[in-house]
Design an enzyme around this catalytic site. Structure first.
Site, short mmCIF file in Angstrom:
data_model
loop_
_atom_site.label_atom_id
_atom_site.label_comp_id
_atom_site.label_asym_id
_atom_site.label_seq_id
_atom_site.Cartn_x
_atom_site.Cartn_y
_atom_site.Cartn_z
N ASP A 107 0.84 -1.20 0.00
CA ASP A 107 0.00 0.00 0.00
C ASP A 107 0.88 1.26 0.00
O ASP A 107 0.83 2.06 0.92
CB ASP A 107 -0.96 0.00 1.21
CG ASP A 107 -0.25 0.09 2.54
OD1 ASP A 107 0.94 -0.32 2.61
OD2 ASP A 107 -0.85 0.59 3.51
N ASP A 116 6.79 1.29 1.76
CA ASP A 116 6.47 0.23 0.78
C ASP A 116 7.30 0.38 -0.49
O ASP A 116 7.64 -0.62 -1.14
CB ASP A 116 4.99 0.29 0.37
CG ASP A 116 4.04 0.15 1.54
OD1 ASP A 116 3.90 1.13 2.28
OD2 ASP A 116 3.44 -0.93 1.70
N ASN A 165 -2.33 2.92 3.49
CA ASN A 165 -1.74 4.24 3.72
C ASN A 165 -2.53 5.32 2.99
O ASN A 165 -2.57 6.48 3.42
CB ASN A 165 -0.29 4.26 3.24
CG ASN A 165 0.64 3.55 4.19
OD1 ASN A 165 0.46 3.61 5.41
ND2 ASN A 165 1.63 2.86 3.66
N THR A 178 2.77 -5.94 2.82
CA THR A 178 3.27 -4.79 3.57
C THR A 178 2.18 -3.76 3.82
O THR A 178 2.48 -2.58 4.00
CB THR A 178 4.48 -4.15 2.83
OG1 THR A 178 4.02 -3.66 1.56
CG2 THR A 178 5.61 -5.12 2.63
N PHE A 206 -0.76 -0.16 12.65
CA PHE A 206 -1.62 0.35 11.59
C PHE A 206 -2.16 -0.74 10.64
O PHE A 206 -3.38 -0.79 10.39
CB PHE A 206 -0.87 1.41 10.76
CG PHE A 206 -1.66 1.91 9.59
CD1 PHE A 206 -2.68 2.84 9.76
CD2 PHE A 206 -1.43 1.42 8.31
CE1 PHE A 206 -3.44 3.28 8.68
CE2 PHE A 206 -2.18 1.84 7.23
CZ PHE A 206 -3.19 2.78 7.42
N ASN A 207 -1.31 -1.60 10.09
CA ASN A 207 -1.80 -2.59 9.12
C ASN A 207 -2.79 -3.57 9.76
O ASN A 207 -3.78 -3.96 9.13
CB ASN A 207 -0.64 -3.37 8.49
CG ASN A 207 0.21 -2.52 7.57
OD1 ASN A 207 -0.27 -1.52 7.04
ND2 ASN A 207 1.47 -2.90 7.40
N HIS A 254 9.82 0.25 7.94
CA HIS A 254 9.17 -1.02 8.27
C HIS A 254 9.22 -2.05 7.14
O HIS A 254 9.65 -3.19 7.32
CB HIS A 254 7.67 -0.79 8.54
CG HIS A 254 7.33 0.31 9.48
ND1 HIS A 254 7.34 0.15 10.85
CD2 HIS A 254 6.94 1.59 9.28
CE1 HIS A 254 6.96 1.27 11.44
NE2 HIS A 254 6.71 2.17 10.49
N ASP A 255 8.62 -1.69 5.99
CA ASP A 255 8.14 -2.71 5.05
C ASP A 255 9.20 -3.56 4.35
O ASP A 255 8.98 -4.76 4.14
CB ASP A 255 7.24 -2.05 4.00
CG ASP A 255 5.92 -1.59 4.59
OD1 ASP A 255 5.55 -2.09 5.66
OD2 ASP A 255 5.27 -0.73 3.97
C1 BDR Z 1 2.92 0.09 8.59
O1 BDR Z 1 1.90 1.05 8.38
C2 BDR Z 1 2.16 1.79 7.22
O2 BDR Z 1 1.95 3.15 7.46
C3 BDR Z 1 3.56 1.47 6.79
O3 BDR Z 1 3.65 1.49 5.37
C4 BDR Z 1 3.79 0.11 7.35
O4 BDR Z 1 3.34 -0.89 6.45
C5 BDR Z 1 3.62 0.40 9.88
O5 BDR Z 1 2.72 0.39 10.95
CA CA Z 2 2.84 -0.40 4.10
#
Ligand code: BDR
Ligand code: CA
Length: 310
Positions: A10, A15, A39, A124, A165-166, A239-240
């Site tokens: 996303d 990402d 996102n 991701t 978040f994800n 993160h991703d």
């Molecule tokens: C995740 O949330 C998104 O904002 C980032 O791309 C990552 O996948 C981190 O919490």
């Molecule tokens: Ca992401």
């Protein structure tokens, strides 16, 4: 033999680096990029995947548009971090390729059906597309080697005290994937918050001085400034791409087998992953959970990928 990988994402600043690492690393055979709302709205994430490929000269990988929203709630995009178009504050090129005619789930299904080997799915973003795949194509699940997902956390969250978040964007999708029986590796906030984009990292990437590196450095600077403003983290976490890094180099992180469940009802904890590291519940272990990052190895992978692109 390179590992066949489908990247469901996303984009989103971080990402983009997952796309680049998957496209550039010789141990990955990137078969498809599929996009999901997270996102940003699906229009933005589907466009941004193509922008990531355009900038880096990645061609020949089909890119499909997927779910426009979570299974059971309204989408709440992470625009406070990624901006209104999910790649806010940087100059974006015109895209050089069109979207695949198939939707994300149809493309994933075709790749699984036609691959000679089992295929790894790196996810991701929210797991909405993957949950739809589980529901629509149960016959294809044994064609998946494993799902490596950035999401969840063994501890703190980033949208509520415990929810990441994800996971929080589509908790029902997480429940479906956890219940699918497909092998799952969880790359949660507990480890991605070890992947800090320090000033030195930013300088090294800018110093690569290619079109991809300059664009990437702009993304990282923007990402760090929004993390500083909203998360009090001036060196934001990348993160991703750790999902892809773990596929190409298992020594980049330590892992443990554990029971993972997703909270669907809690008044203060909906979307939180309950990771039973202490084996308190005695329930069957259903996931591999990433714990400790080899920070230098991680950045070496990212920097090599950026340098290998145009
Ligand atoms: C995740 O949330 C998104 O904002 C980032 O791309 C990552 O996948 C981190 O919490
Ligand atoms: Ca992401």
């Amino acid at each position: 033999m390179p590992t066949p990988v489908i990247l469901d994402c996303d984009p989103g600043y971080d990402d983009v680096f997952a796309i680049w690492l998957a496209a550039a690393h010789p141990s990955v055979d990137l078969r498809a990029i599929t996009t999901v709302a997270g996102n940003g709205a699906i229009e933005h994430t589907a466009l941004n995947a193509r922008i990531a490929c355009t900038v880096a000269g990645v061609r020949g990988v089909p890119i499909a548009r997927g779910a426009a929203g979570p299974l059971a709630q309204e989408l709440a995009p992470a625009d406070w971090i990624h901006g209104a178009n999910a790649l806010g504050g940087v100059e974006l090129p015109d895209v050089a390729m069109s979207l695949d005619d198939r939707d994300a789930v149809a493309l994933i299904a075709d790749v699984l059906r036609t691959a000679d080997e089992l295929v790894t799915i790196a996810a991701t973003g929210p797991l909405t597309n993957v949950a739809h795949l589980v529901q629509r194509h149960p016959d294809l699940l044994d064609r998946i080697e494993r799902i490596v997902w950035m999401g969840g956390s063994t501890g703190r969250g980033n949208v509520s005290p415990y929810a990441e978040f994800n996971a929080s964007t589509d908790p029902e999708a997480v429940a479906i994937v956890l219940g699918s029986g497909v092998a799952l590796t969880m790359v949660g906030l507990n480890i991605t918050h070890q992947a800090l984009i320090t000033r030195e990292v930013r300088a090294r990437i800018r110093g690569i001085d290619t079109a991809t590196a300059r664009f990437g450095a702009d993304l990282l600077e923007r990402f760090c400034s929004t993390y500083d403003a909203f998360g009090d983290m001036p060196d934001g976490p990348l993160h991703d791409p750790l999902t892809i890094a773990m596929i190409v180099d298992p020594t980049v992180a330590t892992t443990v087998r554990a029971r993972v469940d997703i909270e669907l009802r809690g008044e203060h904890t909906r979307g939180a992953t309950a990771v039973d590291l202490l084996e308190l519940t005695h329930r069957p272990k259903n996931a591999t959970v990433a714990l400790e990052l080899d920070v230098d190895r991680y950045w070496a992978l990212i920097e090599s990928a950026v340098a290998a692109l145009r």
